[in-house]
Scaffold this active site. Structure first.
Site, PDB file in Angstrom:
ATOM      1  N   SER A 199       0.826  -1.196   0.000  1.00 16.61           N
ATOM      2  CA  SER A 199       0.000   0.000   0.000  1.00 16.61           C
ATOM      3  C   SER A 199       0.870   1.260   0.000  1.00 16.61           C
ATOM      4  O   SER A 199       1.697   1.455  -0.891  1.00 16.61           O
ATOM      5  CB  SER A 199      -0.971  -0.048   1.181  1.00 16.61           C
ATOM      6  OG  SER A 199      -1.976   0.931   1.084  1.00 16.61           O
ATOM      7  N   ASP A 310      -9.015  -4.413  -6.145  1.00 21.36           N
ATOM      8  CA  ASP A 310      -8.652  -3.493  -5.068  1.00 21.36           C
ATOM      9  C   ASP A 310      -9.459  -2.214  -5.230  1.00 21.36           C
ATOM     10  O   ASP A 310      -9.388  -1.538  -6.251  1.00 21.36           O
ATOM     11  CB  ASP A 310      -7.152  -3.187  -5.149  1.00 21.36           C
ATOM     12  CG  ASP A 310      -6.604  -2.509  -3.906  1.00 21.36           C
ATOM     13  OD1 ASP A 310      -7.375  -1.860  -3.189  1.00 21.36           O
ATOM     14  OD2 ASP A 310      -5.386  -2.624  -3.679  1.00 21.36           O
ATOM     15  N   HIS A 340      -7.186  -5.432  -1.732  1.00 21.65           N
ATOM     16  CA  HIS A 340      -6.001  -4.706  -1.257  1.00 21.65           C
ATOM     17  C   HIS A 340      -5.164  -5.646  -0.395  1.00 21.65           C
ATOM     18  O   HIS A 340      -5.235  -5.616   0.829  1.00 21.65           O
ATOM     19  CB  HIS A 340      -6.471  -3.487  -0.467  1.00 21.65           C
ATOM     20  CG  HIS A 340      -5.399  -2.472  -0.221  1.00 21.65           C
ATOM     21  ND1 HIS A 340      -4.689  -1.877  -1.226  1.00 21.65           N
ATOM     22  CD2 HIS A 340      -4.918  -1.941   0.931  1.00 21.65           C
ATOM     23  CE1 HIS A 340      -3.833  -1.016  -0.720  1.00 21.65           C
ATOM     24  NE2 HIS A 340      -3.943  -1.047   0.598  1.00 21.65           N
TER      25      HIS A 340
END
Length: 631
Positions: A199, A310, A340
Site C-alpha cells: 500500500s 482493489d 487490497h
C-alpha cells in the site's frame, strides 16, 4: 550504470563475501558461517537470536515541518553478527508510515524496543526470514511518523526524499548519527538495497525508485499507489472523503497536532477537493511523470503485485506506471483477483520461494532461474493461476461491442436512444436484475458465450450523449452474468477480507525470539457462489471530459462524444455466461471512508442530471486474449 549494464554486472559479480554452494566442504568446524546457496536460494545459516540490533538517524535534505533544521529519519536495523567482522550484506528495506497507526500487515503489528532504544520486535516477517539468509533488514519510520522528524505529507516529496536519504546513507552519500550525535557509517553493507512494502509502503518504494537513486537495486511494491491523485479521485470524481489528505497525515502522526498544523492547512488549501481537478499539488504526488519521481527514471528492477479488485489502490495505479517503465528495467508481476492484499497472506509458500529467489538474484548476485521463469503470474479464479510473458497478455486484441435498442450487446450497432438519471447507487444495485427497467441505469447483455473468453488489459468506453445539466457522473460497469464460484473480494469481517479468509493456526516462516516470532496466521481464498460479478468499472465527472486539470461544463442539450478508460483487469468469462454493459451515474462503491471501504462519509450524491445516450455512437472496447463468438 544503466539497468541493462547492471544485469551484465550481476552475472559476473564477485561478492565481498564468498557464496558457499551446498555440498562444498567447510573450512573448519569453528569457522563463522558464510552465505550459503542451495538450489538457487540462500539458506538460513545465520543466527537470528544473535543478530545485531541498532538504530541511527539519517539526515535528509528536507525540512518538512519548517523548523529550520533538516529532518532526521529514524532507521532501525537488524543484521547478522558476522557483518561486524567482515561480512558485507545487502539490505532489504521497508519504509512505512504505519509503525504507530494503524500498525503493519494483516495482523497489525507494532515495533517494540529495549532499554537502549533498539527494536526487539519488527513487524512482518522480513527480519525473521531474510536475516538468517545473510541480509540486513532496515525499517524506516517515514518522515513525520513514529521516531522520525518532520511532517507526513500524504505522498508528497518529503515522504519520498526521506526514504531516498536512507538509500544514500547505505551507499555512503548521506550522514547518520547515533544517540550521542556522533556520525555513523554503514560499513557493514554492500550498499545494494531492495525496498518492499504494501500500500503506502509500496508507493514509497515506487516513489524512491523514480528518483533514480543509485544503490536501490530492486523494489517489490505490493498493492502500491503511483499517483496520489488516483488514490483520492477517479477522473474528476472525488472518491475519498473531503479532507482525506489532511486526515491521512494526521492519522499516521502521533506528535502534537499544532506541530504540523501549518503544513496541513496548506494541504487543505492546495489539494482542490472542491473541484476534484488535477493540479500542482497532485503533480508532486505523481510517481509516473511528476517533478520528484518519474517512472522513466527508475533504474531498479521491479517485482510488482496488484489485486485487480482493489477498491483502495485501483488497478491503474499498477498498469499506468508499469507501461511507463524503461524497457530495459527487469520486471516481474503477479496480477490477482484479490482486493487490497499482500500476497504473503494468499499464496505463502510460492510467494516466499519466489521472493527469496528474486532478492537473491538482484541483491546477492545468485545465478538462479528467476529471470528465466515466466514474467507474469495471473490469477483467473480460486486456485486458478496461469503464467505469461508480459502484462497485458501480448496476444490481447481489441474487440468492440455496441449496445442495442433491444437491450442486447454485440458487434453491430442499432439506432435509438436510452436515458437514465445520475443518482448514487451501489454496484450490486446497479448490476442486479439487468432485464428489469430501472430509471437510474441502462443495461445491455450479450448472448451466452459458446466458449470461454478472457479479458486482459484496459477496456475503454465511448458514449455519445446529451445532458440536461452542465455535468453528471458518468458511471460504467462491465459485468459477468452467470452463476459461478468466485473470489469474494467484497466481504469484510473479522475473519475474511480482500478475498481471503483465516483458516486458524499459523505458519512459522523464520526463527523466533521471545519478543518477535516468525509465525503468522494461515489464510486461503474466500469464495462465494453468485449469479453475477462486477468485473471492472469506470466513472468520470463529465465536466472533466477534456482535461483532468480544468472543468469544462457541458452545454445542456448539446451532443458530446466522450471516451475514457475503465480500470484494467485480467478476467476469464466462462462458457454460457453473458457480458453485461451497465451505464449509470454516481457509484457509491467508489466513495471510500477512512478505512478504505465503500460508501464513505462524503458520498458523491449524484447530480440528478438526465443522461440521454445515443446508442449509435456508444461502445465498449475490450482487449481480449481469446476471440468471441458474440455477433
Amino acid at each position: 550504470m544503466s539497468n541493462s549494464r547492471r544485469r551484465g554486472f550481476l552475472a559476473v559479480v564477485t561478492l565481498a563475501t564468498a557464496l558457499v554452494v551446498a555440498g562444498a566442504p567447510a573450512a573448519s568446524a569453528t569457522a563463522p558461517p558464510k552465505i550459503k546457496v542451495s538450489g538457487g536460494l540462500t539458506q538460513p545459516v545465520f543466527s537470528y537470536k544473535d543478530a545485531i540490533r541498532e538504530h541511527v538517524r539519517v539526515q535528509s535534505q528536507v525540512d518538512s515541518d519548517g523548523d529550520g533544521k533538516k529532518d532526521l529519519i529514524r532507521v532501525d536495523i537488524i543484521r547478522p553478527k558476522e557483518s561486524d567482522t567482515g561480512l558485507k550484506v545487502p539490505v532489504i528495506m521497508q519504509e512505512s508510515p504505519y509503525y504507530d497507526t494503524p500498525g503493519v500487515g494483516f495482523e497489525i503489528e507494532h515495533k517494540k524496543y529495549d532499554a537502549n532504544g533498539n527494536v526487539t520486535k519488527f513487524p512482518m516477517y522480513y527480519d525473521n526470514y531474510f536475516v538468517p539468509r545473510g541480509y540486513a533488514f532496515v525499517s524506516v519510520d517515514m518522515i513525520g511518523t513514529r521516531l522520525s522528524d518532520g511532517c507526513p505529507t500524504s505522498y508528497g516529496a518529503p515522504d519520498v526524499l526521506g526514504g531516498k536519504a536512507v538509500v544514500d546513507w547505505l551507499n555512503g552519500r548521506a550522514t547518520a548519527y547515533d544517540d550521542k550525535g556522533d556520525p555513523v557509517k554503514a560499513t557493514w553493507t554492500t550498499g545494494r538495497t531492495g525496498m518492499i512494502g504494501h500500500s503506502y509502503e509500496g508507493g514509497l518504494a515506487a516513489g524512491v525508485a523514480g528518483t533514480g537513486v543509485e544503490g536501490l537495486e530492486t523494489i517489490v511494491p505490493l498493492a502500491a499507489f503511483t499517483s496520489g491523485y488516483e488514490n483520492a479521485h477517479a477522473n474528476g470524481v472525488l472518491t475519498w472523503f473531503k479532507g482525506g489528505a489532511r486526515w491521512q497525515s494526521e492519522h499516521v502522526d502521533k506528535d502534537p497536532a499544532e506541530k504540523c498544523e501549518a503544513v496541513r492547512e496548506r494541504m487543505d488549501a492546495e489539494s482542490g477537493d472542491a473541484t476534484g481537478n488535477y493540479n500542482a499539488y497532485w503533480d508532486e504526488r505523481n510517481y509516473r511523470t511528476g517533478p520528484i519521481s518519474k517512472a522513466r527514471n527508475v533504474r531498479a528492477s521491479v517485482f510488482s503485485v496488484m489485486g485487480m479488485q482493489d477498491r483502495n489502490v485501483v488497478g491503474s495505479q499498477f498498469s499506468e506506471w508499469w507501461a511507463k517503465l524503461p524497457r530495459d528495467v527487469q520486471r516481474k508481476a503477479w496480477v490477482t483477483q484479490y482486493g487490497h492484499l499482500d500476497p504473503f497472506w494468499a499464496r505463502r509458500e510460492v510467494w516466499l520461494t519466489t521472493l527469496n529467489k528474486w532478492f537473491d538474484h538482484e541483491l546477492m548476485g545468485v545465478a538462479n532461474d528467476i529471470m528465466r521463469q515466466p514474467r507474469i503470474d495471473v490469477q483467473l479464479g480460486p486456485d486458478r493461476w496461469i503464467t505469461q510473458t508480459d502484462w497485458p497478455a501480448p496476444a490481447a486484441r481489441p474487440t468492440t461491442l455496441r449496445p442495442r435498442q433491444d437491450g442486447s450487446l454485440g458487434r453491430t450497432s442499432s439506432t435509438g436512444t436510452g436515458s437514465y438519471l445520475d443518482t448514487a447507487q451501489t454496484e450490486i444495485a446497479m448490476a442486479a436484475n439487468p432485464a428489469t427497467t430501472n430509471p437510474n441505469r441502462l443495461a445491455f447483455l450479450t448472448s451466452p458465450l459458446k466458449t470461454a473468453m478472457r479479458l486482459s488489459g484496459t477496456p475503454t468506453v465511448s458514449l455519445r450523449l446529451k445532458l440536461d445539466k452542465p455535468t453528471a457522473n458518468l458511471g460504467v460497469l462491465l459485468v459477468d452474468y452467470g452463476t459461478d464460484t468466485r473470489i469474494n473480494y467484497r466481504e469484510t469481517t473479522t475473519t475474511a477480507s480482500q478475498g481471503l479468509k483465516l483458516l486458524g493456526g499459523e505458519d512459522c516462516v523464520g526463527p523466533s525470539t521471545a519478543e518477535d516470532d516468525g509465525c503468522y496466521l494461515k489464510a486461503a481464498d474466500n469464495t462465494a457462489t453468485s449469479g453475477f460479478n462486477v468485473v471492472t468499472r469506470a466513472i468520470l465527472d463529465a465536466q472533466n471530459h477534456e482535461s483532468l486539470s480544468r472543468s469544462t461544463p457541458l452545454t445542456p442539450g448539446k451532443p458530446y462524444q466522450i471516451t475514457w478508460k475503465m480500470l484494467p483487469q485480467d478476467y476469464e468469462f466462462n462458457p454460457g455466461h453473458r457480458l453485461g454493459l451497465v451505464l449509470t451515474g454516481a457509484n457509491d462503491d467508489f466513495n471510500l471512508d477512512e478505512t478504505g471501504n465503500g460508501s464513505g462519509t462524503d458520498v458523491e450524491p449524484g447530480t440528478g442530471a438526465k443522461v440521454t445516450v445515443d446508442l449509435t455512437g456508444t461502445s465498449i472496447s475490450l482487449p481480449l486474449v481469446t476471440g468471441t463468438s458474440i455477433k
